[in-house]
Write a protein that holds these residues in place. Structure first.
Motif, PDB file in Angstrom:
ATOM      1  N   ILE A  98      43.153  42.770  44.112  1.00  0.00           N
ATOM      2  CA  ILE A  98      43.461  41.430  44.600  1.00  0.00           C
ATOM      3  C   ILE A  98      44.390  41.722  45.763  1.00  0.00           C
ATOM      4  O   ILE A  98      44.112  40.642  46.574  1.00  0.00           O
TER       5      ILE A  98
ATOM      6  N   TRP B 199      41.930  41.497  48.929  1.00  0.00           N
ATOM      7  CA  TRP B 199      40.820  40.839  48.817  1.00  0.00           C
ATOM      8  C   TRP B 199      41.522  39.237  49.141  1.00  0.00           C
ATOM      9  O   TRP B 199      41.067  38.296  49.763  1.00  0.00           O
ATOM     10  N   ASN B 200      42.585  38.951  48.724  1.00  0.00           N
ATOM     11  CA  ASN B 200      43.304  37.880  48.838  1.00  0.00           C
ATOM     12  C   ASN B 200      44.330  37.811  50.023  1.00  0.00           C
ATOM     13  O   ASN B 200      44.589  36.711  50.583  1.00  0.00           O
TER      14      ASN B 200
ATOM     15  N   LEU C 132      35.558  32.398  47.325  1.00  0.00           N
ATOM     16  CA  LEU C 132      36.575  33.372  47.273  1.00  0.00           C
ATOM     17  C   LEU C 132      37.334  33.797  46.102  1.00  0.00           C
ATOM     18  O   LEU C 132      37.591  34.771  45.770  1.00  0.00           O
ATOM     19  N   VAL C 133      37.357  32.536  45.208  1.00  0.00           N
ATOM     20  CA  VAL C 133      37.832  33.030  43.766  1.00  0.00           C
ATOM     21  C   VAL C 133      37.054  33.470  42.962  1.00  0.00           C
ATOM     22  O   VAL C 133      37.249  34.354  42.018  1.00  0.00           O
TER      23      VAL C 133
ATOM     24  N   VAL D  50      36.989  37.365  41.944  1.00  0.00           N
ATOM     25  CA  VAL D  50      37.831  37.934  41.376  1.00  0.00           C
ATOM     26  C   VAL D  50      38.149  37.447  39.598  1.00  0.00           C
ATOM     27  O   VAL D  50      38.299  38.290  39.056  1.00  0.00           O
ATOM     28  N   ILE D  51      37.831  36.255  39.544  1.00  0.00           N
ATOM     29  CA  ILE D  51      38.009  35.593  38.312  1.00  0.00           C
ATOM     30  C   ILE D  51      36.954  36.414  37.148  1.00  0.00           C
ATOM     31  O   ILE D  51      37.197  36.783  36.238  1.00  0.00           O
TER      32      ILE D  51
ATOM     33  N   PHE E 299      38.334  39.905  36.672  1.00  0.00           N
ATOM     34  CA  PHE E 299      39.092  40.045  35.628  1.00  0.00           C
ATOM     35  C   PHE E 299      38.660  39.696  34.124  1.00  0.00           C
ATOM     36  O   PHE E 299      39.095  40.458  33.176  1.00  0.00           O
ATOM     37  N   LEU E 300      37.624  38.852  33.884  1.00  0.00           N
ATOM     38  CA  LEU E 300      37.156  38.375  32.731  1.00  0.00           C
ATOM     39  C   LEU E 300      36.461  39.357  32.167  1.00  0.00           C
ATOM     40  O   LEU E 300      36.508  39.867  31.082  1.00  0.00           O
TER      41      LEU E 300
END
Lengths: 299, 306
Positions: free
Chosen positions: A223, A226-227, A273-274, A277-278, A281-282
């Motif tokens: 993260i 990436w962020n 963008l999000v 990542v989500i 993580f899931l």
């Protein structure tokens, strides 16, 4: 062995009350109230982001949060792609992040292993230096780093220059060390007596045993590049090299003043963008161990 | 051959081992990381100190430019700069809102999450979504929620402030503080969850035997038991608080309104990069780091008293 304890601390609920207390059932529902309120505050904005991005002209009213399926369109995603070239910026984000992950996985695991299980003079000095340097805010170092990397090394506007300050995530090294320390000493002695090299012990014994911790550390590492906005924003002047976060930030700061309702395209960019990542993580939720993050607390 | 090789090498190996330790290969393993730490952290840190005493500015590689030594002039200038004063005030506003809110909310949510509850995995995942989200994206959502015609104002109706939140001098900083708290909570909840596993269950049993109710045992057992984690949470949020940049840059459109939401790092960027006074920016950065160190030290002292 260690992985088992990790799993317990990580993903199993540890009941504070003994089961079978019937009068406690309503307490469980009382507990749920703050949790539900929290979940609403944390998750609703993301739902709202996706829903608004899918409306050609996002409706800021309360009904805009529940649009009819007929009014949904992908126009904003086309719009943001025209503005900031999603495939190119996503690829840049991917290269930046991939480079950091690779360096952290190779050099970070080596360093974590050496700090945890190898004996050599000066090891403690390295460890305390790591702790001390972790406290220094990156932003303080930003100006001299910019001079060093962009001016002295001439690495401005290069992928390498973008990756360098993030190359080995010190927090990940710290987590690797904490977890490698928990492995039993006898195991290493046995492997060494069998004539295994340190590299073999690390890759064939240690890493398979600590897979959840390594994955967690890599997720945490993922993260940050990436962020990240500030550093790639400073180091890239050429459009061709901009990661998505930088391109979107530039879009927000320039377009926000011009357009009347630029939010549709901004939110479409934010969604792109999000979402990776989500999803990541899931997918790794089960592997994501709190104890890896908490290793700093237990010290 | 495999059996004889070690015996032949033993004398020299023993000598090496007494000087360097059991596994000298460790040096090779940590070398890249040590080089990284020196190059990316230690060297720039000392370089920052050096720069802060000069009227430094950027020039093309190899170009000879005059960068006069100015002693403490950069520091003196920072102490008198009204923008720096606003930035310091903003960090204080930020900390006053962010730290208590972060500690209280994440402690309560982590405790609630630690019991036997339905949808535990869902809640856990829900909480860290903002934390793992890019600031740029999250800022985009908040811009939309808090814009003059956004959802928050639609819900509040006549209660909404005028001028709107992000262009209102009184609201810009509190909104930034709320935003950063919201975004970071997931991480702190995970920290507290991990720390909760280290509190012995016997303490809760003992409290129950003594007749403590739920709230009392939270105050008597959980809160003190979490003290080391709280120290870490407080110090981490102070460091985050001293370092926010994306928020004034994007959320309030460049430290607006009228520079009322500038942060120290935003000023470092503005002075150091935009206006080409890196020496001055480095001086601000060092004073900032010193401030963080002092506040962390005070926290440590207060929270670890006994």
């Amino acid at each position: 062995m260690t992985t088992v304890t990790t799993e317990q601390a990580g993903s199993r609920p540890q009941p504070l009350e003994t089961p079978g207390h019937g009068e406690r059932t309503w307490m469980r529902w009382v507990r749920l109230i703050p949790l539900l309120a929290g979940a609403l505050v944390f998750v609703f904005p993301f739902y709202y982001m996706v829903v608004s991005a899918l409306q050609k002209t996002p409706n800021p009213g309360i009904s805009g949060a529940f649009p009819s399926p007929a009014s949904l369109s992908l126009a904003n995603f086309v719009g943001i792609n025209n503005a900031i070239n999603l495939p190119r910026t996503l690829a840049n984000s991917g290269l930046f992040t991939g480079g950091v992950l690779l360096c952290t996985l190779v050099f970070g695991v080596l360093a974590g292993y050496a700090l945890a299980q190898l004996h050599f003079r000066g090891k403690q000095v390295v460890f305390y230096a790591l702790i001390l340097l972790l406290v220094l805010p990156f932003q303080l170092l930003m100006i001299p780093l910019y001079v060093l990397i962009a001016r002295d090394f001439g690495l401005g506007d290069t992928l390498l220059g973008m990756i360098l300050p993030f190359a080995i995530n010190p927090t990940a090294v710290f987590i690797f060390r904490q977890f490698f320390m928990q492995l039993p000493k006898d195991m290493f002695e046995a492997a060494r007596i069998d004539g295994a090299s340190e590299v073999a012990i690390l890759t064939q014994v240690v890493m398979p045993l600590t897979r959840p911790a390594i994955l967690t550390a890599l997720l945490i590492t993922f993260i940050s590049p990436w962020n990240e906005l500030l550093w790639p924003f400073l180091i890239t002047k050429r459009l061709e090299l901009e990661p998505l976060a930088v391109a979107l930030a530039n879009y927000i700061s320039t377009v926000a003043q011009r357009a009347a309702n630029p939010y549709g395209t901004i939110l479409a960019g934010a969604t792109v963008l999000v979402v990776p990542v989500i999803v990541l993580f899931l997918v790794f939720q089960r592997q994501f161990v709190e104890s890896a993050i908490g290793s700093g607390v237990k010290g | 051959l495999a059996a004889t090789a070690p015996t032949q090498r033993r004398p020299s190996r023993n000598w090496v081992r007494t000087v360097l330790g059991e596994q000298p290969i460790g040096y090779l393993f940590v070398a890249p990381f040590v080089i990284f730490l020196v190059g990316i952290y230690a060297y720039p840190f000392f370089y920052a100190i050096y720069m802060s005493f000069f009227d430094y500015f950027f020039a093309a590689p190899g170009a000879e430019v005059d960068r006069p030594f100015v002693g403490l002039a950069n520091y003196a200038r920072a102490l008198q700069d009204p923008l720096v004063h606003i930035a310091i005030r903003n960090v204080l506003i930020f900390l006053v809102i962010n730290v208590p809110l972060t500690v209280a909310v994440s402690m309560v949510l982590a405790t609630a999450l630690n019991g036997v509850i339905p949808f535990r995995a869902f809640f856990r995942a829900a909480y860290y979504v903002p934390y793992i989200t890019a600031s740029v994206a999250a800022v985009g959502i908040w811009l939309w929620l808090f814009s003059g015609f956004g959802l928050v104002d639609k819900i509040l109706g006549p209660l909404a402030p005028n001028p709107s939140w992000l262009v209102n001098a009184g609201w810009a900083m509190p909104i930034i503080a709320l935003y950063v708290t919201w975004k970071g909570l997931g991480f702190y909840i995970l920290l507290y969850l991990a720390a909760l596993q280290t509190i012995p269950k016997e303490l809760y049993e003992a409290a129950r035997v003594d007749g403590a109710r739920r709230v009392a045992s939270f105050l008597v057992v959980t809160v003190p038991g979490l003290r080391p984690a709280t120290l870490l949470v407080v110090i981490t949020s102070v460091i985050t608080g001293a370092n926010f940049f994306t928020e004034p840059y994007l959320l309030t459109g460049g430290g607006g309104p009228d520079n009322q939401s500038v942060s120290p790092v935003f000023l470092i960027y503005r002075f150091g990069i935009e206006q080409n006074h890196p020496g001055y920016a480095a001086a601000i950065g060092l004073m900032l780091a010193l401030g963080v160190l002092v506040i962390s030290g005070i926290n440590r002292f207060v929270l670890e008293r006994e």
